[in-house]
Motif scaffolding. Structure first.
Motif, PDB file in Angstrom:
ATOM      1  N   GLU A 133     -34.090  43.340  12.877  1.00  0.00           N
ATOM      2  CA  GLU A 133     -35.047  44.429  12.590  1.00  0.00           C
ATOM      3  C   GLU A 133     -36.019  44.008  11.630  1.00  0.00           C
ATOM      4  OE1 GLU A 133     -34.972  48.858  10.951  1.00  0.00           O
ATOM      5  OE2 GLU A 133     -33.609  48.263  12.453  1.00  0.00           O
ATOM      6  N   VAL A 134     -35.245  43.367  10.490  1.00  0.00           N
ATOM      7  CA  VAL A 134     -36.181  42.817   9.494  1.00  0.00           C
ATOM      8  C   VAL A 134     -37.090  41.760   9.558  1.00  0.00           C
ATOM      9  CG1 VAL A 134     -34.822  44.223   7.709  1.00  0.00           C
ATOM     10  CG2 VAL A 134     -34.267  41.860   8.386  1.00  0.00           C
ATOM     11  N   LEU A 135     -36.388  40.865  10.344  1.00  0.00           N
ATOM     12  CA  LEU A 135     -37.350  39.505  10.719  1.00  0.00           C
ATOM     13  C   LEU A 135     -38.468  40.077  11.441  1.00  0.00           C
ATOM     14  CD1 LEU A 135     -34.514  36.952  11.940  1.00  0.00           C
ATOM     15  CD2 LEU A 135     -35.893  37.022   9.773  1.00  0.00           C
ATOM     16  N   GLY A 136     -38.537  41.136  12.183  1.00  0.00           N
ATOM     17  CA  GLY A 136     -39.784  41.613  12.855  1.00  0.00           C
ATOM     18  C   GLY A 136     -40.671  42.479  12.127  1.00  0.00           C
ATOM     19  N   ALA A 137     -40.245  42.966  10.938  1.00  0.00           N
ATOM     20  CA  ALA A 137     -41.099  43.788   9.870  1.00  0.00           C
ATOM     21  C   ALA A 137     -41.938  43.031   9.244  1.00  0.00           C
ATOM     22  CB  ALA A 137     -39.953  44.526   9.107  1.00  0.00           C
ATOM     23  N   GLU A 138     -42.892  43.742   8.749  1.00  0.00           N
ATOM     24  CA  GLU A 138     -44.223  43.204   7.931  1.00  0.00           C
ATOM     25  C   GLU A 138     -44.022  43.561   6.719  1.00  0.00           C
ATOM     26  OE1 GLU A 138     -49.057  43.651   7.616  1.00  0.00           O
ATOM     27  OE2 GLU A 138     -47.926  44.981   9.319  1.00  0.00           O
ATOM     28  N   GLU A 139     -44.233  42.445   5.753  1.00  0.00           N
ATOM     29  CA  GLU A 139     -44.048  42.246   4.283  1.00  0.00           C
ATOM     30  C   GLU A 139     -45.180  43.220   3.793  1.00  0.00           C
ATOM     31  OE1 GLU A 139     -41.853  41.438   2.116  1.00  0.00           O
ATOM     32  OE2 GLU A 139     -40.751  39.640   2.948  1.00  0.00           O
ATOM     33  N   LYS A 158     -35.225  55.893   5.473  1.00  0.00           N
ATOM     34  CA  LYS A 158     -36.352  56.885   5.140  1.00  0.00           C
ATOM     35  C   LYS A 158     -37.107  56.053   3.892  1.00  0.00           C
ATOM     36  CE  LYS A 158     -37.334  61.577   3.860  1.00  0.00           C
ATOM     37  NZ  LYS A 158     -37.038  62.964   4.015  1.00  0.00           N
ATOM     38  N   PHE A 159     -36.252  55.474   2.781  1.00  0.00           N
ATOM     39  CA  PHE A 159     -36.944  54.761   1.773  1.00  0.00           C
ATOM     40  C   PHE A 159     -36.292  53.286   1.842  1.00  0.00           C
ATOM     41  CE2 PHE A 159     -36.629  59.346   0.315  1.00  0.00           C
ATOM     42  CZ  PHE A 159     -37.983  59.657   0.597  1.00  0.00           C
ATOM     43  N   PRO A 160     -36.907  52.498   2.634  1.00  0.00           N
ATOM     44  CA  PRO A 160     -36.173  50.977   2.615  1.00  0.00           C
ATOM     45  C   PRO A 160     -36.361  50.067   1.526  1.00  0.00           C
ATOM     46  CG  PRO A 160     -38.060  51.285   4.314  1.00  0.00           C
ATOM     47  CD  PRO A 160     -37.613  52.630   3.785  1.00  0.00           C
ATOM     48  N   PRO A 161     -35.742  49.454   0.909  1.00  0.00           N
ATOM     49  CA  PRO A 161     -35.751  48.180  -0.061  1.00  0.00           C
ATOM     50  C   PRO A 161     -36.860  47.211   0.910  1.00  0.00           C
ATOM     51  CG  PRO A 161     -33.708  48.756   0.192  1.00  0.00           C
ATOM     52  CD  PRO A 161     -34.175  49.505   1.336  1.00  0.00           C
ATOM     53  N   LYS A 201     -38.132  41.564   2.290  1.00  0.00           N
ATOM     54  CA  LYS A 201     -37.596  40.192   2.117  1.00  0.00           C
ATOM     55  C   LYS A 201     -36.288  40.413   1.290  1.00  0.00           C
ATOM     56  CE  LYS A 201     -38.539  36.450  -1.637  1.00  0.00           C
ATOM     57  NZ  LYS A 201     -39.487  35.739  -2.528  1.00  0.00           N
ATOM     58  N   PHE A 202     -35.983  41.581   0.578  1.00  0.00           N
ATOM     59  CA  PHE A 202     -34.683  41.806   0.021  1.00  0.00           C
ATOM     60  C   PHE A 202     -33.617  42.175   1.030  1.00  0.00           C
ATOM     61  CE2 PHE A 202     -31.677  44.750  -1.566  1.00  0.00           C
ATOM     62  CZ  PHE A 202     -31.050  44.171  -2.742  1.00  0.00           C
ATOM     63  N   ARG A 203     -33.941  42.599   2.017  1.00  0.00           N
ATOM     64  CA  ARG A 203     -33.054  43.185   3.225  1.00  0.00           C
ATOM     65  C   ARG A 203     -32.862  42.027   3.969  1.00  0.00           C
ATOM     66  NH1 ARG A 203     -35.817  47.206   6.565  1.00  0.00           N
ATOM     67  NH2 ARG A 203     -37.563  46.986   5.274  1.00  0.00           N
ATOM     68  N   ARG A 204     -33.559  41.108   4.201  1.00  0.00           N
ATOM     69  CA  ARG A 204     -33.378  39.946   4.675  1.00  0.00           C
ATOM     70  C   ARG A 204     -32.580  38.864   4.025  1.00  0.00           C
ATOM     71  NH1 ARG A 204     -38.461  37.285   4.880  1.00  0.00           N
ATOM     72  NH2 ARG A 204     -39.199  38.616   6.452  1.00  0.00           N
TER      73      ARG A 204
END
Length: 341
Positions: A106-112, A70-73, A76-79
């Protein structure tokens, strides 16, 4: 099996694991520095066990937790966080954990983005979730991130709930809202007025207070956490208060019993406006006033205190430890003062 049926050393191991998982969760959602996580304990477990149970438990409390959905950090931090776990697992020649690599994919494919969520866990188990700017200075203001003094003031409030219970509270320079939301959730004020003057800060503040944390005149329960409670709900508002032009009428209508502010003494010119406003607040009423500051520049902070004295406002430092609830850098000098006339 009941924990009391276990050997003392086995009970201690379970309690240690529970604390470690809590630490990972607390640090992760507050986006604390990666090197502050309890990696040594995790590494020891990885090297001494053939299973990846603890790593999976850590994932469940962080990247796979419903709060993260719901509220992801920040991406970059999660990566960085997931890469650190993988690095330690690979060094120990452990079997790859599918959930770990799925989370990384999942985070590698996410947009900053230029915004991220930070969530601070309260002693009650509730989370204060905030949308913050990734940059320290954004939109020409420093009010779009949470600063150390705001966290310290929130911890002090949790230790001194009676100061706010059933009282009207005004917060000056509320920023993204951490301190005020904590007080509304935990200290049962009758009314709480968040305030700021910068348009972009007020926009994000309203979003954090009302949309993310569900505060209103009738509901202070987090939308992401269901909590049974009988505590009264404060009347909450977010108001524009320009320190140079706020009227006596506006201050009287607020009728604050308590006034608080955190990290507002950072610039000599701002300090001048603040002292003038505080002087008027103390004249139109007789509230308790608490100012919490990270002392970054002794000259600026000393000048603020001198201006208080010149305006006939006395102060005393509030000393003593506070309970450590939130993770933040405690190396900086933080001072909290109470004002008197």
């Amino acid at each position: 099996m009941d924990q009391m049926d276990l050997l003392p050393e086995e009970r201690g191991e379970i309690m240690d694991k529970t604390q470690i998982l809590r630490d990972f969760k607390t640090l992760f959602f507050a986006m604390n520095r990666i090197n502050t996580f309890p990696w040594t304990f995790l590494e020891k477990d990885i090297n001494s066990n053939t299973s990846s149970d603890l790593v999976l438990d850590v994932l469940k409390e962080t990247c796979l937790h419903s709060l993260c959905r719901k509220f992801p950090p920040s991406v970059k931090f999660r990566r960085l966080f997931l890469s650190e776990i993988i690095r330690r697992q690979e060094a120990a020649d452990c079997e790859p954990l599918d959930e770990l690599y799925d989370a990384l994919a999942e985070v590698l494919g996410a947009e900053e983005t230029d915004q991220c969520y930070k969530s601070y866990l309260l002693p009650s188990g509730e989370a204060v979730s905030l949308l913050e700017s990734v940059a320290v200075i954004s939109s020409g203001t420093t009010g779009l991130v949470t600063w150390e003094a705001a966290l310290y003031l929130a911890e002090w409030a949790l230790d001194h709930r009676e100061t706010f219970t059933d009282r009207s509270v005004l917060e000056l320079g509320s920023g993204v809202g951490l301190t005020g939301i904590t007080i509304c959730r935990s200290c049962s004020p009758r009314r709480f007025v968040f305030s700021d003057a910068h348009r972009s800060v007020l926009q994000k503040l309203r979003h954090n207070v009302f949309k993310l944390n569900g505060l209103s005149s009738c509901d202070v329960t987090s939308p992401s956490v269901t909590v049974e409670t009988t505590r009264p709900s404060p009347s909450v508002s977010v108001e524009t208060i320009d320190w140079t032009s706020a009227s006596d009428k506006q201050l009287k209508e607020i009728g604050a019993d308590v006034v608080i502010a955190a990290d507002v003494v950072y610039d000599p010119e701002v300090a001048v406006s603040l002292v003038k406003l505080l002087s008027r607040i103390l004249k139109v009423g007789s509230p308790q006033v608490f100012i919490c500051s990270t002392v970054r520049n002794q000259e600026t902070y000393g000048g603020f205190k001198q201006q208080l004295e010149s305006s006939g406002i006395r102060h005393r430092a509030i000393e003593g430890p506070v309970s450590r609830v939130f993770p933040y850098n405690r190396v900086s000098q933080i001072e909290m003062i109470e004002l008197f006339t």
